[in-house]
Design a protein around this motif. Structure first.
Motif, PDB file in Angstrom:
ATOM      1  N   LEU A   1       0.996  -1.160  -0.012  1.00 52.82           N
ATOM      2  CA  LEU A   1       0.027  -0.030  -0.009  1.00 52.82           C
ATOM      3  C   LEU A   1       0.816   1.167  -0.191  1.00 52.82           C
ATOM      4  N   THR A   2       0.573   2.207  -0.715  1.00 52.07           N
ATOM      5  CA  THR A   2       1.182   3.646  -0.714  1.00 52.07           C
ATOM      6  C   THR A   2       0.293   4.667  -0.374  1.00 52.07           C
ATOM      7  N   ARG A   3       0.664   5.746  -0.209  1.00 49.66           N
ATOM      8  CA  ARG A   3       0.114   7.042  -0.092  1.00 49.66           C
ATOM      9  C   ARG A   3      -0.194   7.934  -1.144  1.00 49.66           C
ATOM     10  N   GLU A   4      -1.129   8.866  -1.081  1.00 51.33           N
ATOM     11  CA  GLU A   4      -1.479   9.873  -2.023  1.00 51.33           C
ATOM     12  C   GLU A   4      -0.258  11.017  -2.196  1.00 51.33           C
ATOM     13  N   PRO A   5      -0.177  11.540  -3.225  1.00 48.72           N
ATOM     14  CA  PRO A   5       0.978  12.454  -3.325  1.00 48.72           C
ATOM     15  C   PRO A   5       0.832  13.562  -2.773  1.00 48.72           C
ATOM     16  N   LEU A   6       2.038  14.252  -2.309  1.00 49.84           N
ATOM     17  CA  LEU A   6       2.264  15.442  -1.678  1.00 49.84           C
ATOM     18  C   LEU A   6       2.301  16.525  -2.674  1.00 49.84           C
ATOM     19  N   GLU A   7       2.078  17.889  -2.199  1.00 50.61           N
ATOM     20  CA  GLU A   7       2.096  18.992  -3.135  1.00 50.61           C
ATOM     21  C   GLU A   7       3.210  18.952  -4.435  1.00 50.61           C
ATOM     22  N   ASP A   8       4.270  18.383  -3.746  1.00 53.86           N
ATOM     23  CA  ASP A   8       5.534  18.429  -4.778  1.00 53.86           C
ATOM     24  C   ASP A   8       5.718  17.051  -5.403  1.00 53.86           C
ATOM     25  N   GLU A   9       4.419  16.283  -5.479  1.00 56.76           N
ATOM     26  CA  GLU A   9       4.588  15.137  -6.289  1.00 56.76           C
ATOM     27  C   GLU A   9       3.085  14.862  -7.103  1.00 56.76           C
ATOM     28  N   PHE A  10       3.302  13.812  -7.949  1.00 50.67           N
ATOM     29  CA  PHE A  10       2.086  13.416  -8.507  1.00 50.67           C
ATOM     30  C   PHE A  10       2.176  11.852  -8.802  1.00 50.67           C
ATOM     31  N   MET A  11       0.825  11.149  -8.705  1.00 54.01           N
ATOM     32  CA  MET A  11       1.039   9.747  -8.862  1.00 54.01           C
ATOM     33  C   MET A  11       1.072   9.121 -10.138  1.00 54.01           C
ATOM     34  N   ILE A  12       2.216   8.240 -10.224  1.00 52.91           N
ATOM     35  CA  ILE A  12       2.365   7.844 -11.575  1.00 52.91           C
ATOM     36  C   ILE A  12       2.339   6.138 -11.653  1.00 52.91           C
ATOM     37  N   GLU A  13       1.571   5.901 -12.659  1.00 55.77           N
ATOM     38  CA  GLU A  13       1.357   4.719 -12.785  1.00 55.77           C
ATOM     39  C   GLU A  13       2.588   4.223 -13.736  1.00 55.77           C
ATOM     40  N   MET A  14       3.280   3.233 -13.337  1.00 48.12           N
ATOM     41  CA  MET A  14       4.618   2.722 -13.942  1.00 48.12           C
ATOM     42  C   MET A  14       4.335   2.022 -15.116  1.00 48.12           C
ATOM     43  N   ILE A  15       4.933   2.193 -16.379  1.00 48.45           N
ATOM     44  CA  ILE A  15       4.807   1.284 -17.427  1.00 48.45           C
ATOM     45  C   ILE A  15       6.206   0.412 -17.581  1.00 48.45           C
ATOM     46  N   ALA A  16       7.305   1.108 -17.445  1.00 49.51           N
ATOM     47  CA  ALA A  16       8.445   0.388 -17.464  1.00 49.51           C
ATOM     48  C   ALA A  16       9.607   0.953 -16.822  1.00 49.51           C
ATOM     49  N   THR A  17      10.455   0.329 -16.288  1.00 44.56           N
ATOM     50  CA  THR A  17      11.647   0.768 -15.455  1.00 44.56           C
ATOM     51  C   THR A  17      12.920   0.129 -15.951  1.00 44.56           C
ATOM     52  N   GLY A  18      13.920   0.715 -16.098  1.00 44.16           N
ATOM     53  CA  GLY A  18      15.361   0.306 -16.455  1.00 44.16           C
ATOM     54  C   GLY A  18      15.780  -0.071 -15.036  1.00 44.16           C
ATOM     55  N   VAL A  19      16.731  -1.358 -15.295  1.00 43.80           N
ATOM     56  CA  VAL A  19      17.451  -1.969 -14.063  1.00 43.80           C
ATOM     57  C   VAL A  19      18.811  -1.238 -14.206  1.00 43.80           C
ATOM     58  N   CYS A  20      19.368  -0.648 -13.093  1.00 41.72           N
ATOM     59  CA  CYS A  20      20.713   0.097 -13.133  1.00 41.72           C
ATOM     60  C   CYS A  20      21.608  -0.817 -12.083  1.00 41.72           C
ATOM     61  N   HIS A  21      23.013  -0.549 -12.653  1.00 40.02           N
ATOM     62  CA  HIS A  21      23.808  -1.416 -11.686  1.00 40.02           C
ATOM     63  C   HIS A  21      23.813  -0.549 -10.080  1.00 40.02           C
TER      64      HIS A  21
END
Length: 377
Positions: free
Chosen positions: A25-45
């Protein structure tokens, strides 16, 4: 105390080696944030190697996704629900460095990136088990995440749909770093002589940047022949197999210099390796007034031994570079355009994995068989 009301799924790192798929479970975004539905994420070293050493935490800092909710009406001038964004490193946007075009060197950089550990998640099965988040302002190894707007670039007008966006997820860290090192830090010119040592995603982005800048001499060095061949496809003019047994008794610096006009060495070398010894060899490979651009993370506490007189009289420069010294809001749309133009063919650099197959995606990054793994949510 945050109210955890938003269900999501994500990868929780309980240690450097123990990653686990969890219902969260996560929380709602704060004023300096927005909620993002992730589509893809690179894996970094950086994710794999455990820099920061804080657990348990949701990692991930090369995310791309869709805006599903704004944290403040003020954001509506730049974003709306449904916009497609690519994510990079968060910044405070108020300090000297942020205000002068260098957000990568924000005074809060460490606190907002590697050291970020906000109480952004809990286990759905046990709300007393808090999981850290806010990594690089995003923690994009999750399906739905409150993300700092400072790490985002709106690419809605450039990207056709979510399927195309998957290609661009890795742009926000290593690719931006390698490209920006040549375009904005080294400011390379066509008559320069450049070398890239280490042909992972960062190094290959440097190759593409060199070609984009019209550099006539681009040397690509690596231990893996297939990566050297790929670098030549992308614009390198000559390849160098840098394994000691392939250098015919020469050290790396001599081998690189031998490939340069007049044997003078390089004007710029991009060192993307984790080795201090290789960085020392790079310094010996540059011309007078040459520059080594250090983008490879060395072991914590590692030090380089330097003959300061030789360094001075040859006018050598050793420059550390993070995030390509770029503002992601400007750099990421530019790199998307490079990809669309064929300058930066991302399809040749990455391999997609369903997000649940994160172990396989990690493994191929660690053994070097894949340049960039991308998790698809």
């Amino acid at each position: 105390m945050a109210e955890y009301t938003v269900p999501c799924k994500g990868i929780v790192a309980y240690s450097q080696t123990e990653w686990k798929w969890e219902d969260l479970l996560t929380r709602e975004p704060l004023e300096d944030e927005f909620m993002i539905e992730m589509i893809a994420t690179g894996v970094c070293h950086t994710d794999i190697s455990g820099y920061g050493g804080i657990y348990p935490r949701v990692l991930g800092h090369e995310g791309a996704g869709r805006v599903v909710r704004l944290g403040s009406p003020k954001q509506s001038s730049s974003y709306k629900e449904g916009d497609l964004v690519i994510l990079s490193a968060a910044a405070c946007l108020n300090c000297h460095y942020c205000n002068t075009g260098h957000p990568a060197y924000c005074v809060q950089h460490a606190a907002l990136t590697l050291a970020a550990n906000e109480p952004n998640f809990v286990l759905a099965s046990d709300k007393t088990k808090v999981i850290g988040g806010g990594y690089f302002g995003q923690s994009s190894f999750a399906t739905l995440v409150p993300v700092k707007t400072s790490c985002a670039a709106n690419v809605t007008k450039l990207v056709r749909d979510a399927e195309e966006l998957k290609l661009y997820a890795p742009l926000g860290c290593g690719i931006m770093t390698g490209a920006g090192a040549f375009t904005h830090v080294g400011k390379c010119q066509p008559d320069d002589v450049v070398a890239i040592v280490g042909l992972g995603g960062v190094g290959l982005a440097g190759v593409c940047a060199g070609k984009h800048l019209g550099v006539k001499n681009i040397i690509a060095a690596d231990l893996v022949p297939s990566r050297i061949e790929l670098a030549k496809e992308l614009g390198a003019t000559i390849g160098l197999h840098s394994a000691p047994d392939k250098l015919n008794g020469k050290d790396l610096s001599a081998a690189i210099k031998e490939l340069t006009p007049g044997g003078l060495g390089c004007t710029h070398i991009l060192d993307s390796t984790p080795s201090v010894a290789i960085m020392s060899q790079c310094l010996e490979s540059i011309q007078k007034n040459g520059t080594v651009l250090q983008v490879g993370v060395k072991p914590v506490g590692a030090k380089i031994e330097l003959d300061t007189l030789t360094h001075m009289v040859n006018g050598r420069r050793l420059v550390g570079v993070i995030e390509g010294d770029r503002d992601p809001a400007e750099a990421l749309p530019e790199l998307v355009q490079w990809s669309k133009d064929g300058t930066l063919p991302m399809n040749k650099l990455l391999k997609e994995y369903p997000a649940k197959e994160f172990d396989a995606a990690k493994h191929v990054m660690e053994d070097g068989s894949v340049i960039k793994s991308v998790l698809v949510w």
